[in-house]
Design a protein around this motif. Structure first.
Motif, mmCIF file in Angstrom:
data_model
loop_
_atom_site.group_PDB
_atom_site.id
_atom_site.type_symbol
_atom_site.label_atom_id
_atom_site.label_comp_id
_atom_site.label_asym_id
_atom_site.label_seq_id
_atom_site.Cartn_x
_atom_site.Cartn_y
_atom_site.Cartn_z
ATOM 1 N N TYR A 154 -0.717 7.910 -3.410
ATOM 2 C CA TYR A 154 -1.425 7.196 -2.332
ATOM 3 C C TYR A 154 -2.883 7.633 -2.317
ATOM 4 O O TYR A 154 -3.191 8.823 -2.310
ATOM 5 N N ASP A 155 -3.774 6.650 -2.339
ATOM 6 C CA ASP A 155 -5.211 6.923 -2.292
ATOM 7 C C ASP A 155 -5.819 6.008 -1.238
ATOM 8 O O ASP A 155 -5.712 4.780 -1.343
ATOM 9 N N THR A 156 -6.445 6.591 -0.238
ATOM 10 C CA THR A 156 -7.016 5.792 0.852
ATOM 11 C C THR A 156 -8.114 4.847 0.361
ATOM 12 O O THR A 156 -8.444 3.869 1.032
ATOM 13 N N ARG A 157 -8.676 5.126 -0.821
ATOM 14 C CA ARG A 157 -9.738 4.270 -1.373
ATOM 15 C C ARG A 157 -9.165 3.037 -2.063
ATOM 16 O O ARG A 157 -9.912 2.114 -2.396
ATOM 17 N N VAL A 158 -7.844 3.038 -2.302
ATOM 18 C CA VAL A 158 -7.193 1.898 -2.963
ATOM 19 C C VAL A 158 -6.535 1.033 -1.887
ATOM 20 O O VAL A 158 -5.553 1.429 -1.266
ATOM 21 N N LEU A 159 -7.079 -0.144 -1.681
ATOM 22 C CA LEU A 159 -6.625 -1.014 -0.594
ATOM 23 C C LEU A 159 -5.133 -1.330 -0.699
ATOM 24 O O LEU A 159 -4.427 -1.333 0.314
ATOM 25 N N GLU A 160 -4.651 -1.584 -1.912
ATOM 26 C CA GLU A 160 -3.241 -1.925 -2.073
ATOM 27 C C GLU A 160 -2.335 -0.781 -1.626
ATOM 28 O O GLU A 160 -1.295 -1.015 -1.008
ATOM 29 N N ASN A 161 -2.723 0.466 -1.919
ATOM 30 C CA ASN A 161 -1.933 1.614 -1.464
ATOM 31 C C ASN A 161 -1.795 1.607 0.051
ATOM 32 O O ASN A 161 -0.694 1.774 0.588
ATOM 33 N N VAL A 162 -2.907 1.408 0.732
ATOM 34 C CA VAL A 162 -2.926 1.435 2.194
ATOM 35 C C VAL A 162 -2.098 0.278 2.760
ATOM 36 O O VAL A 162 -1.264 0.456 3.656
ATOM 37 N N GLU A 163 -2.317 -0.922 2.220
ATOM 38 C CA GLU A 163 -1.614 -2.105 2.725
ATOM 39 C C GLU A 163 -0.115 -2.020 2.455
ATOM 40 O O GLU A 163 0.702 -2.303 3.343
ATOM 41 N N HIS A 164 0.248 -1.630 1.246
ATOM 42 C CA HIS A 164 1.677 -1.646 0.895
ATOM 43 C C HIS A 164 2.451 -0.562 1.630
ATOM 44 O O HIS A 164 3.617 -0.764 1.996
ATOM 45 N N TYR A 165 1.813 0.567 1.858
ATOM 46 C CA TYR A 165 2.452 1.619 2.653
ATOM 47 C C TYR A 165 2.827 1.086 4.032
ATOM 48 O O TYR A 165 3.949 1.297 4.513
ATOM 49 N N GLU A 166 1.899 0.354 4.660
ATOM 50 C CA GLU A 166 2.166 -0.209 5.988
ATOM 51 C C GLU A 166 3.220 -1.303 5.909
ATOM 52 O O GLU A 166 4.065 -1.444 6.811
ATOM 53 N N GLU A 167 3.209 -2.090 4.838
ATOM 54 C CA GLU A 167 4.227 -3.132 4.659
ATOM 55 C C GLU A 167 5.629 -2.520 4.583
ATOM 56 O O GLU A 167 6.580 -3.027 5.183
#
Length: 300
Positions: A154-167
């Motif tokens: 998980y990297d906060t700079r990678v939008l997909e990481n942030v979005e998919h974690y919440e999904e």
């Protein structure tokens, strides 16, 4: 990448070049616009042309070999050999496991583990849906003893990481799994070793994975693997011996998970078989010996 091969061939003394292709580079990017396709055209040609200049080409799995043939049409006369990646076994022996008691609720007898980056292509939702399906197959006492850890890069700079974690968190809530799932982001090596040691099984959900190192890590740590029956896992996992190969369906994954719950001895028997398989086929020694044979062939 293969772009350096022409430079190596310009050396004063002719060099033999062995190229290890983990996956065609051109397949790692999307071409969603005409400009992107135009931009990639010379780069794709250069990759294919320079790859063909190698004296020996090896790939990381039979699956990648088939992708190589489908992608590089002008190299159809080349049949790349397979050199499986090795596992750095020493790192597993040297790391001191971390205390993960605070990550997992008490009295959880059956700990399942998913390890992968928080990316949509990894199909992590399959693990949650399979867990939900498993809950419907067990009585309340058995279900109370089941827990899943979703550990992911998980990297906060990678939008997909942030979005998919919440999904995934929303999906867990929708399936009423919050009491049975722990989400762990950017775990340490020490935590990973502990999770493998305490898990009864690893869920590996990507389809058409080039090779996949997580199943090797799990098997070395004597942990059975339930994986999708495509890509690299077809070559690393022995079905019904070191784990289970399933269609990417929650029902099939849940059926395999239920077998682990119903017969706890499977963890030991499959785990032991997994350790033997890694040592025989995917150790540094096995890798070195096979690589040495390719080099010998080049220099004869």
């Amino acid at each position: 990448v293969s772009a350096c091969i022409p430079v190596l061939r310009l050396a004063r003394t002719r060099k033999k070049v062995l190229f290890y292709c983990h996956f065609p580079d051109q397949l790692l990017t999307k071409r969603e616009s005409f400009l992107k396709r135009l931009y990639r055209l010379p780069l794709d040609w250069l990759e294919e042309y320079t790859t063909g200049m190698a004296d020996c080409i090896v790939v990381n799995s039979k699956f990648t070999a088939s992708v190589f043939k489908d992608t590089f049409k002008s190299l159809s006369h080349i049949n790349p050999d397979v050199l499986y990646p090795s596992l750095n076994i020493s790192s597993f022996e040297e790391i001191v496991p971390a205390d993960i008691a605070d990550l997992i609720p008490k009295k959880k007898k059956f700990l399942f583990l998913s390890i992968n980056r928080y990316e949509r292509k990894k199909n992590l939702a399959l693990a949650l849906e399979a867990l939900h399906e498993l809950g419907g197959r067990l009585d309340s006492h058995e279900w109370d003893e089941v827990h899943l850890v979703m550990a992911g890069g998980y990297d906060t700079r990678v939008l997909e990481n942030v979005e998919h974690y919440e999904e995934l968190r929303r999906l867990a809530a929708k399936l009423t799994l919050n009491d049975h799932v722990t989400f762990l982001r950017s775990f340490s090596d020490e935590q990973k070793i502990s999770l493998f040691s305490n898990s009864v099984c690893v869920l590996y959900t990507p389809s058409n994975e080039h090779f996949g190192i997580v199943p090797l890590e799990a098997m070395y740590m004597r942990c059975p693997v339930i994986a999708v029956n495509s890509g690299g896992p077809l070559e690393s996992i022995l079905n019904n011996v070191t784990g289970f190969l399933c269609d990417p369906l929650p029902t099939q994954f849940a059926e395999a998970m239920e077998k682990i719950v119903r017969d706890p001895l499977l963890k030991d028997t499959m785990g032991a078989a997994g350790r033997v398989r890694v040592m025989e086929k995917f150790s540094s020694e096995a890798f070195s010996e096979q690589l040495y044979q390719y080099i010998r062939r080049l220099t004869e």
